[in-house]
Design a protein around this motif. Sequence first.
Motif: not given
Length: 123
Positions: A97-122
């Motif tokens: 999430a980011g104040m100045y992030y735009i969709c498909s924009g620069f990763m450097s504009d992302v202010d907050y990152w989560g650690n991630g959650t694993l999705v497995t389709v099998a």
Amino acid sequence: QFGESGGGVVQPGGSLRLACTASGFTLDELTVAWFRRVPGTARDEMACISKTSDGRVAYASSVKGRFSISRDKAENTVWLQMNNLQPEDTGIYMCGAGMYYICSGFMSDVDYWGNGTLVTVAA
């Protein structure tokens, strides 16, 4: 705090709903996107929702028609509903999430990152 939940193991054709939640700040004021990371590859944006004042959504072509991103103001949460999951959807799903992030924009504009959650389709 900022992070994801809802990952798991699902059979092809199944569904999962991921949550991106925040505390201490409101997600309404930020553009929020879901990214998928597969080992050995870069993070790819799967779905994005602009800040509430704009309200646009965008999807990667591979998930369009199957994934849906939405906001829940009351719970300060951005949901990713994933339907008709396929093995190629497997990966770690991260919320950014980011104040100045735009969709498909620069990763450097992302202010907050989560650690991630694993999705497995099998099968």
